[in-house]
Design a protein around this motif. Structure first.
Motif, PDB file in Angstrom:
ATOM      1  N   VAL A 197      24.749  33.534  40.617  1.00 54.23           N
ATOM      2  CA  VAL A 197      25.010  33.526  42.054  1.00 54.23           C
ATOM      3  C   VAL A 197      26.248  34.388  42.281  1.00 54.23           C
ATOM      4  CG1 VAL A 197      24.047  31.243  42.439  1.00 54.23           C
ATOM      5  CG2 VAL A 197      26.472  31.461  41.913  1.00 54.23           C
ATOM      6  N   THR A 198      26.367  34.937  43.480  1.00 57.13           N
ATOM      7  CA  THR A 198      27.508  35.831  43.677  1.00 57.13           C
ATOM      8  C   THR A 198      28.640  35.144  44.425  1.00 57.13           C
ATOM      9  OG1 THR A 198      28.205  38.053  44.318  1.00 57.13           O
ATOM     10  CG2 THR A 198      26.628  36.951  45.752  1.00 57.13           C
ATOM     11  N   LEU A 199      29.816  35.678  44.251  1.00 55.68           N
ATOM     12  CA  LEU A 199      31.057  35.113  44.776  1.00 55.68           C
ATOM     13  C   LEU A 199      31.874  36.284  45.288  1.00 55.68           C
ATOM     14  CD1 LEU A 199      33.224  32.764  44.844  1.00 55.68           C
ATOM     15  CD2 LEU A 199      33.896  33.521  42.576  1.00 55.68           C
ATOM     16  N   ASP A 200      32.587  36.066  46.384  1.00 55.85           N
ATOM     17  CA  ASP A 200      33.460  37.115  46.903  1.00 55.85           C
ATOM     18  C   ASP A 200      34.830  36.501  47.145  1.00 55.85           C
ATOM     19  OD1 ASP A 200      34.503  39.396  48.145  1.00 55.85           O
ATOM     20  OD2 ASP A 200      33.701  38.827  50.100  1.00 55.85           O
ATOM     21  N   THR A 201      35.818  36.993  46.454  1.00 62.35           N
ATOM     22  CA  THR A 201      37.179  36.464  46.615  1.00 62.35           C
ATOM     23  C   THR A 201      38.018  37.487  47.384  1.00 62.35           C
ATOM     24  OG1 THR A 201      37.961  37.454  44.551  1.00 62.35           O
ATOM     25  CG2 THR A 201      36.987  35.254  44.400  1.00 62.35           C
ATOM     26  N   PRO A 202      39.164  37.066  47.953  1.00 58.58           N
ATOM     27  CA  PRO A 202      39.998  38.023  48.687  1.00 58.58           C
ATOM     28  C   PRO A 202      40.488  39.167  47.791  1.00 58.58           C
ATOM     29  CG  PRO A 202      40.730  35.761  49.091  1.00 58.58           C
ATOM     30  CD  PRO A 202      39.718  35.702  47.991  1.00 58.58           C
ATOM     31  N   VAL A 203      40.770  40.296  48.394  1.00 52.49           N
ATOM     32  CA  VAL A 203      41.226  41.443  47.612  1.00 52.49           C
ATOM     33  C   VAL A 203      42.661  41.223  47.117  1.00 52.49           C
ATOM     34  CG1 VAL A 203      42.235  42.969  49.367  1.00 52.49           C
ATOM     35  CG2 VAL A 203      40.931  43.958  47.493  1.00 52.49           C
ATOM     36  N   PHE A 204      43.402  40.370  47.788  1.00 49.80           N
ATOM     37  CA  PHE A 204      44.724  40.009  47.235  1.00 49.80           C
ATOM     38  C   PHE A 204      44.801  38.516  46.974  1.00 49.80           C
ATOM     39  CE2 PHE A 204      45.290  40.762  51.866  1.00 49.80           C
ATOM     40  CZ  PHE A 204      45.705  39.523  52.303  1.00 49.80           C
TER      41      PHE A 204
ATOM     42  N   PHE B 272      39.154  30.297  41.330  1.00 50.33           N
ATOM     43  CA  PHE B 272      38.109  29.679  42.155  1.00 50.33           C
ATOM     44  C   PHE B 272      37.511  28.455  41.465  1.00 50.33           C
ATOM     45  CE2 PHE B 272      33.534  29.295  43.060  1.00 50.33           C
ATOM     46  CZ  PHE B 272      33.547  29.132  44.429  1.00 50.33           C
TER      47      PHE B 272
ATOM     48  N   LYS C 140      36.053  45.928  43.998  1.00 49.79           N
ATOM     49  CA  LYS C 140      37.116  46.809  43.535  1.00 49.79           C
ATOM     50  C   LYS C 140      38.309  46.034  42.979  1.00 49.79           C
ATOM     51  CE  LYS C 140      36.279  50.562  46.827  1.00 49.79           C
ATOM     52  NZ  LYS C 140      36.717  51.129  48.121  1.00 49.79           N
TER      53      LYS C 140
END
Lengths: 529, 529
Positions: free
Chosen positions: A72-79, A120, A136
């Motif tokens: 499953v995919t996860l997106d965390t903040p860039v900072f 996370f 990135k």
């Protein structure tokens, strides 16, 4: 009465094979060199045109594989909060980008996707997850001469967190690595593989003190870039080891071969077998050998004791995929010297590993403990694909790039007429395009009331559009449209005159002919099929 | 001999309808509240689980539409040189995030996707492009009480750059806005529309000095949040306009209605018609009316003279899509006062606009001129979808969220046997899964040698997996596999015993039954079909 065919005739014959965007691109490059104040920050770049399309094909191939393995995919903040990143990257911490202190929390740009993932998992008290993340990351590196080293670059990670039987997720991660690279048409690669416990064990056996293990490990890690002599010097002169210790390490780290071969040698080594850590590592390798066979990936694996991996957080299996093109040959330093007068020295400058990872059993723990709560021990193992390096390998495939269309436009809506007072059917073209859009068909038209046929064909050509819908001045008044294939082989083809109400099914039928088989050409070529 | 059915029997009957992940999530939320030191930075968040899947469905729906209109995608760095962003955002510039000065260039995180796009166009001397970009932007805002306002959030932009006939690309952008929102199942929205030249003209007509126009415009821009009285006070007290000027502005900005209605009123207005700017704007509106009719989008458009849009760079048409749920009603401030004692005051707090944009003809120019070269005038027009606000609207649709599966796993590979010395077929399960993966089928298995049937069914249930492949102890020795549908309605179904070599075609056939019609359930529900 001017028919669409008469109006278009002079242009149809000159409708040459779609040119690539190369001329546009050359112009772009030369201009941008002149305009020095207008640029992206050092070590960053814009992704556009064909590069972007190839990159998206790489991403969708890899994420398809990750999903196939239950990811499953996860997106965390860039900072992240600065304290989250602190103490995770050893000597490389100096490369972390900080946000300015503008009041409030102190933050830094993420350095990789692994630490945010562990944060996370710890934060949400997750017991098990298979997650992928394509995003990135940021490193204040000196953008190197070697291809592909940037300050902003993509990583593409798959990790398995959870308490499982030894080597079961590890083996699957290796299978995913093979699946990922072969699906991208990369066949001639090796996965160098080692085990931190074996490595730490052999350092101890060679006489390295406990406190020195990490820094000696990071010296060994440089073996893929510099010679053994340089590494030995670093150990002895900078890092205070005896000649004897260094030489003993040297004997071990020379070992490489198939899992079976190297395991056979190490399991017979009395010194190593006396060390508890090394014994644990060897036990893992014994189990792993069984599983890699079931996945049919043995041919790709090279058990290589010189592999150390720089990061502090690895605790077990570590691995790194290299290709002929990306790895310097074993006699790299010699070749480099020789090649000083040779034109193509760049041949010996590798792009580095194209995928890398390992097991990190304590990282989630570090975060859990920081909360002061009873620590949850969540072991993890993962792989990170070096997308930009993979991209520069793939970009060398001319067949692939020439198959990439600049846009997805399927239909160009044109109007041909004549006479001074002809309005050019712009609103009518809009209406026809709108009908196509509503049916899910990609359509464009020239943004001009009175567009001459040449301009309209040029625009269709630029978009490498396979089908034209033509509103002939008189034909359209009779509620008729002309649907025509584009391209040099159809120059003399009049197309089909249809009732306006049959537009969508006719276009769908023609599109079906164009994309026969339904295979996406870029993805097909990407896989090297 | 223990058959797979005997071993599994006690669990098949309890194989209840897949529960949603809500219990897991509740636990996650309560835990994360306790662990205050382990968090994402203020105004940022992790995207995971169902949210992530819904978000990806939104992105793929919108990017599909952008491609349908000939759009190509572009990816710019997350930070830009600080000077690139300077002077573009008016009063909002204070919200820009800076990177720390660690030596070298000064950089800031991007504030939107428009300025980087204009920089790209200018830098590469591009004459025309339709580009879309879905990415995160950064604003050091105070994370507001209102839903959806974050410091890191996604924007989803489509822009058309190039010199074209008036209102042709503008009308298509409006059509895309309607197509985008309706494709996401949002039907009850209005696009508020205005023209900077008409607005500037009416300010002049009302007596505002040239230098004051921008600041008066930004006062008017607040009309969707505060009352006319407050805006008037700001104009008179803070911004030095006369009562009379303010009242005259007040008369104009009250005007709203269909394009035809408002155009009819304004074109009859002698004062406005005497102003050159306003006349140009009205000419544009006259053309636009013709095109929106062809796209069939008139019903969504409200010509609203109170719309001003905060950003400095707009030069022509401006627009903002609001929904019933997102817009405060016209008597918002009154209702707010009244609702002090009412429980659900939040009803009147909108999430703001769900899409917004406009024409900006001078932004590329600003960059080109900065290079000292002959300036290239590249007019642009675009739309930015507020993905996070759209997301919070969509999240209210329970049917949609309950249809989202946590992972894409299609097949769970299980082994059932018995006896103390049974090894559990782990390597064999790996082999079977590997065969499925190679055929492009998503498969998982429990990472345990001796997994009992209960554990295996639980794992399949958690993944909401529709098919099981079962290795029965004796059956597998006979080169046979059992393929079985999962779910409560198949509890008493033995599945099909097949030759091991027929695995892939059998599973493909069963998958075809499961996903009959081939429609992605989430996408279907997203569209409100």
């Amino acid at each position: 009465m001017v028919s669409w065919k008469q109006a278009a005739k002079p242009f149809l014959s000159s409708f040459k094979r779609f040119t690539s965007m190369s001329s546009v691109k050359q112009e772009m490059n030369s201009k941008s060199k002149l305009q020095l104040s207008l640029k992206t920050p050092k070590g960053t770049k814009d992704w556009a045109e064909k590069d972007m399309i190839v990159r998206e094909a790489i991403f969708s191939t890899l994420s398809g594989i990750f999903k196939r393995h239950g990811g499953v995919t996860l997106d965390t903040p860039v900072f992240e909060l600065r304290e989250i990143l602190a103490g995770k990257y050893g000597e490389d911490s100096k490369l972390i980008y900080n946000l300015e202190d503008q009041g409030g929390e102190l933050c830094s740009l993420r350095y990789d996707l692994t630490v945010p993932f562990a944060r996370f998992v710890a934060m949400n008290n997750i017991q098990s997850i298979k997650r992928y993340h394509i995003a990135k990351v940021y490193r204040r590196d000196q953008p190197a001469m070697t291809k592909g080293r940037m300050r902003e670059f993509y990583q593409c990670d798959f990790d398995i967190a959870g308490t499982y039987e030894a080597m079961v997720p590890d083996a699957e991660i290796l299978a995913i690595t093979v699946e990922g690279l072969t699906s991208l048409g990369i066949k001639d690669f090796k996965i160098k593989l080692n085990h931190r416990k074996i490595l730490d064990g052999l350092f101890k056996v060679a006489g390295v003190a406990d406190d020195d293990v990490r820094k000696i490990s990071s010296a060994v890690d440089k073996l893929d870039k510099v010679s053994w002599e340089a590494v030995k010097k670093e150990m002895v002169v900078e890092k205070g080891q005896t000649e004897e210790t260094a030489d003993k390490i040297g004997e071990y780290v020379k070992l490489k071969g198939s899992l079976t071969e190297v395991y056979a040698v190490l399991s017979q080594d009395a010194d190593l077998s006396s060390n508890e850590l090394a014994k644990e590592g060897l036990k893992d390798m014994e189990i792993l050998m069984k599983y890699t066979k079931n996945f049919g990936i043995d041919e790709y694996i090279s058990f290589d004791l010189s592999l150390a991996r720089g990061l502090d957080y690895y605790t077990g299996l570590i691995y790194e995929a290299v290709t002929q093109a990306s790895a310097p040959p074993s006699n790299a330093s010699e070749l480099k010297k020789k090649s000083k007068n040779v034109e193509d020295a760049s041949e010996y400058v590798g792009v580095g590993s194209i995928a890398a990872g390992g097991r990190y059993d304590n990282l989630v723990n570090m975060f859990s403990e920081a909360t002061g709560k009873k620590s949850a021990h969540i072991p993890c193992v993962g792989i990170s694909f070096g997308v930009e390096r993979i991209f520069s390998l793939i970009k060398q495939r001319a067949d692939l790039l020439s198959a990439v269309r600049p846009a997805s436009t399927q239909v160009f809506v044109m109007a041909f007429g004549g006479g001074k007072d002809w309005e050019g059917y712009l609103p009518e073209r809009m209406k026809v395009a709108n009908e196509l859009w509503k049916a899910g068909i990609a359509a464009e038209y020239v943004y001009k009331s009175k567009a001459n046929p040449r301009k309209q064909f040029d625009a269709a050509e630029k978009a490498q559009c396979p089908i034209a819908v033509i509103l002939g001045k008189e034909e359209y008044q009779d509620n008729k449209l002309r649907v025509k294939r584009l391209g040099p082989e159809f120059a003399d083809d009049d197309g089909e005159l249809i009732e306006a109400q049959d537009l969508v099914p006719t276009v769908q039928k023609k599109l079906h002919e164009v994309y026969e088989g339904g295979v996406d050409e870029v993805t097909r070529l990407l896989r090297g099929l």
